[in-house]
Scaffold this active site. Structure first.
Site, PDB file in Angstrom:
ATOM      1  N   GLU A 148       1.850  -0.174  -5.155  1.00 13.55           N
ATOM      2  CA  GLU A 148       0.553   1.497  -4.631  1.00 13.55           C
ATOM      3  C   GLU A 148       1.643   2.381  -4.841  1.00 13.55           C
ATOM      4  O   GLU A 148       2.033   3.610  -3.900  1.00 13.55           O
ATOM      5  CB  GLU A 148      -0.410   0.704  -3.854  1.00 13.55           C
ATOM      6  CG  GLU A 148      -1.230   1.976  -4.842  1.00 13.55           C
ATOM      7  CD  GLU A 148      -2.335   2.365  -4.016  1.00 13.55           C
ATOM      8  OE1 GLU A 148      -3.097   2.523  -3.789  1.00 13.55           O
ATOM      9  OE2 GLU A 148      -1.897   2.575  -2.154  1.00 13.55           O
ATOM     10  N   ASP A 186       0.483  -1.380   0.224  1.00 15.92           N
ATOM     11  CA  ASP A 186       0.077  -0.023   0.441  1.00 15.92           C
ATOM     12  C   ASP A 186       0.998   1.018   0.192  1.00 15.92           C
ATOM     13  O   ASP A 186       2.198   1.340   0.042  1.00 15.92           O
ATOM     14  CB  ASP A 186      -1.137  -0.102   1.066  1.00 15.92           C
ATOM     15  CG  ASP A 186      -1.811   0.939   1.842  1.00 15.92           C
ATOM     16  OD1 ASP A 186      -2.832   0.752   0.534  1.00 15.92           O
ATOM     17  OD2 ASP A 186      -1.977   1.654   2.408  1.00 15.92           O
ATOM     18  N   HIS A 238     -11.024  -1.155  -5.572  1.00 18.67           N
ATOM     19  CA  HIS A 238     -11.215  -0.262  -4.552  1.00 18.67           C
ATOM     20  C   HIS A 238     -11.431   0.740  -4.536  1.00 18.67           C
ATOM     21  O   HIS A 238     -11.802   1.213  -3.481  1.00 18.67           O
ATOM     22  CB  HIS A 238     -11.083  -1.307  -3.192  1.00 18.67           C
ATOM     23  CG  HIS A 238     -10.045  -1.500  -2.752  1.00 18.67           C
ATOM     24  ND1 HIS A 238      -8.444  -1.344  -3.701  1.00 18.67           N
ATOM     25  CD2 HIS A 238      -9.267   0.126  -1.746  1.00 18.67           C
ATOM     26  CE1 HIS A 238      -7.457  -0.768  -2.660  1.00 18.67           C
ATOM     27  NE2 HIS A 238      -8.390   0.194  -1.763  1.00 18.67           N
ATOM     28  N   ASP A 239     -10.474   1.793  -4.961  1.00 22.41           N
ATOM     29  CA  ASP A 239     -10.425   2.897  -4.757  1.00 22.41           C
ATOM     30  C   ASP A 239     -11.024   3.592  -5.949  1.00 22.41           C
ATOM     31  O   ASP A 239     -10.654   5.141  -5.726  1.00 22.41           O
ATOM     32  CB  ASP A 239      -8.619   3.970  -4.487  1.00 22.41           C
ATOM     33  CG  ASP A 239      -8.625   2.627  -3.067  1.00 22.41           C
ATOM     34  OD1 ASP A 239      -8.562   2.952  -2.001  1.00 22.41           O
ATOM     35  OD2 ASP A 239      -7.586   2.904  -3.771  1.00 22.41           O
TER      36      ASP A 239
HETATM   37  C1  GLC Z   1      -4.055   3.399  -0.831  1.00 25.26           C
HETATM   38  C2  GLC Z   1      -5.283   1.907  -0.780  1.00 25.26           C
HETATM   39  C3  GLC Z   1      -6.542   2.981   0.159  1.00 25.26           C
HETATM   40  C4  GLC Z   1      -6.527   3.951   1.239  1.00 25.26           C
HETATM   41  C5  GLC Z   1      -5.233   4.128   1.271  1.00 25.26           C
HETATM   42  C6  GLC Z   1      -4.771   4.334   3.378  1.00 25.26           C
HETATM   43  O1  GLC Z   1      -4.680   4.409  -1.466  1.00 25.26           O
HETATM   44  O2  GLC Z   1      -5.534   1.141  -1.978  1.00 25.26           O
HETATM   45  O3  GLC Z   1      -7.783   2.072   0.325  1.00 25.26           O
HETATM   46  O4  GLC Z   1      -7.388   4.508   1.514  1.00 25.26           O
HETATM   47  O5  GLC Z   1      -3.691   3.774   0.560  1.00 25.26           O
HETATM   48  O6  GLC Z   1      -3.714   3.407   3.184  1.00 25.26           O
END
Ligand code: GLC
Length: 536
Positions: A242, A190, A316-317
């Site tokens: 990510e 993440d 999911h975002d």
């Molecule tokens: C990433 C996740 C997201 C989360 C963020 C903070 O972007 O995909 O869902 O809110 O990190 O952890």
């Protein structure tokens, strides 16, 4: 099988299948549906966090890294899921949230109680900088009544960890190794490119702090350590980082195999092409030229630099891509297969987000109360404060909220779409006429299955190089893959009307290799038609 032949499917466990009736999806629900996914042909499942968490940010606020939240099940369920996956040839990728912990985590609690050892786990300052939280407001909050402030790039309950502290790194490496010991060799990290913060933090008024903490050179060192101390010891490890607001140059460095950092990266530039002036909370049609240019640039440069992309339209975002990039009212099915072809035939590992394979769309909620996400709630308030009417604010939130993709998976047309026999934690979308029972073996599902099969049987798809084509086309996103003597021209029409084009040299006599329509008329593409032409 090499990484380039694999396809990964993302499950948001909270919304996949509830087997207990508590309204929240669970690990048993995942196990139950594994045969469905095996039939689709995917190789690995990325699961969003299921660890103990106050759920302020749906599990990305972790209070105990090496445990399972009882609402999702227990270790027995976990082991069964892994074992059943193994039987069916499906591996798992777990979500590692190593940039921050919940303020309910014992490290933060001990720090707050005055323990100096744990205070150094966090980023504490006497004077906050001007950085903004990604979820709105300042990125700093008072650290108890100490007079100090702690950094939280995300929600106020998600405290950033101090990676400069060796003890923090060691604790986090332990976490990854714990899950490795449970048989996991896939990891999604993440927001991993924001872990490297400088010793002295500076104001950054123009960019809300972003460039003071994103892609810092030290991040590469941390990733090399993480690799060496954890998953790098597994021959078959598959990792994806990510990357928030990253660059191609850094993404090449993150993924060149010889640097031993990660297998691949997610970047989000293509999903900001419908942001007006870079601002998410606006309403604007997407800019096709920009999208095409980004795909070309990333496809070509990552290839030349020996990097590897993770390709995706949904997660999911993000609101559902069908609502953003195609005329969903009139061309949902053709739009879905075209979007699939545009990334599954490209260079990089494709990710499918649950429901995408049947063409699920945004829920079309009627009331702001239906949206649960902290980001959406903050944004709604901000829009009202900025002077927008309730209607305008609702309108924007309803097309931009992350809840759009988090709605329960639609299994059938029964109450709550077969997701739960209880009250779902997030309301089921309106369009339950789109569901697995009806659409499994439908046009979209079959096309996805075919895309997955082709990646395994055709080296030109898994291994071929990437070159932009028809760069000046007004509506077509086209590229050429090359492998040995073979050349594959992939044409995707992003318009809701037919378009003509001039066939590039060398493809005049090429055979139709993929087509999401029943026929193809030379130098013409029907609305949302995707055609791949193979020249030998
Ligand atoms: C990433 C996740 C997201 C989360 C963020 C903070 O972007 O995909 O869902 O809110 O990190 O952890």
């Amino acid at each position: 099988m090499t990484l380039s032949e694999k396809v990964i499917y993302q499950i948001y466990p909270k919304s996949f299948l509830d087997t207990t009736g508590n309204g929240i999806g669970d690990l048993r629900g995942v196990t139950e549906k594994l045969p469905y996914l095996a039939e689709l042909g995917i190789d690995m499942i990325w699961l969003n966090p299921f660890y103990p968490s106050p759920q302020k940010d749906n599990g990305y606020d972790i209070s105990d890294y090496m445990n399972i939240d009882p609402v999702f099940g227990d270790f027995e369920d976990f082991d069964q899921m892994i074992a059943r996956g193994k039987e069916l040839g499906i591996e798992f990728m777990l979500d590692m949230v190593l940039n921050h912990v919940s303020t309910e985590h014992e490290w933060f609690k001990k720090a707050l109680a005055g323990d100096k050892y744990y205070q150094d786990f966090f980023i504490l300052r006497d004077q906050p900088t001007d950085w903004r939280s990604k979820f709105g407001g300042s990125a700093w909050a008072p650290f108890g009544d100490t007079g100090k402030y702690y950094l939280h790039l995300y929600d106020v309950t998600q405290a950033d960890l101090n990676w400069r502290n060796k003890n923090v790194r060691q604790e986090l490496f332990k976490v990854v190794n714990f899950w490795r010991s449970k048989g996991i060799s896939g990891f999604r990290f993440d927001v991993i490119n924001v872990i490297g913060k400088d010793k002295i933090l500076k104001n950054n008024p123009e960019f809300e702090g972003k460039f003071e903490y994103t892609d810092k050179p030290i991040t590469h060192e941390y990733l090399q350590m993480l690799n060496r101390e954890t998953f790098g010891q597994d021959e078959n490890a598959i990792t994806v980082g990510e990357m928030s607001s990253t660059t191609i140059e850094n993404s090449i460095l993150y993924t060149q195999p010889e640097r031993k950092e990660l297998s691949m990266v997610f970047n989000f530039h293509h999903l900001k092409t419908d942001y007006k002036d870079g601002n998410k909370w606006t309403k604007a049609p997407f800019d096709f030229q920009k999208l095409k240019h980004l795909f070309h640039e990333w496809g070509e440069k990552m290839g030349q630099g020996g990097g590897w992309n993770a390709n995706f339209w949904n997660n999911h975002d993000q609101p559902r891509a069908l609502n953003r990039f195609v005329d969903v009212k009139n061309f949902r099915v053709k739009g879905a297969t075209m979007l699939a072809a545009s990334i599954h035939l490209s260079r990089g590992t494709p990710f499918i987000y649950m429901g995408e394979e049947i063409g699920m769309i945004d829920p079309d909620y009627d009331s702001i109360a239906d949206y649960k996400d902290v980001e959406a709630r903050n944004a709604y308030e901000m829009l009202i404060k900025q002077g927008k009417s309730e209607e305008e604010a609702f309108d924007i939130v309803s097309i931009k909220s992350r809840d759009n993709s988090r709605t329960p998976m639609q299994w059938d047309n029964s109450t709550n779409a077969g997701f739960t026999r209880g009250e779902p934690w997030l309301k089921v979308g309106k369009h339950t006429d789109i569901n697995v029972k009806k659409d499994k073996d439908g046009e979209i599902y079959k096309f996805y299955k075919k895309m997955i099969d082709l990646r395994k049987s055709e080296k030109i798809i898994s291994e071929g190089s990437y070159k932009p084509a028809l760069e000046d086309a007004e509506h077509i996103y086209a590229f050429v893959r090359e492998y040995g003597e073979q050349r594959l021209l992939v044409l995707n029409n992003f318009a809701n009307h037919s378009v003509n084009f001039k066939i590039p040299q060398g493809f005049e006599k090429a055979e139709v290799f993929v087509n999401n329509y029943g026929s193809y008329e030379s130098e013409t593409l029907a609305p949302y038609q995707s055609v791949a032409l193979l020249a030998k």
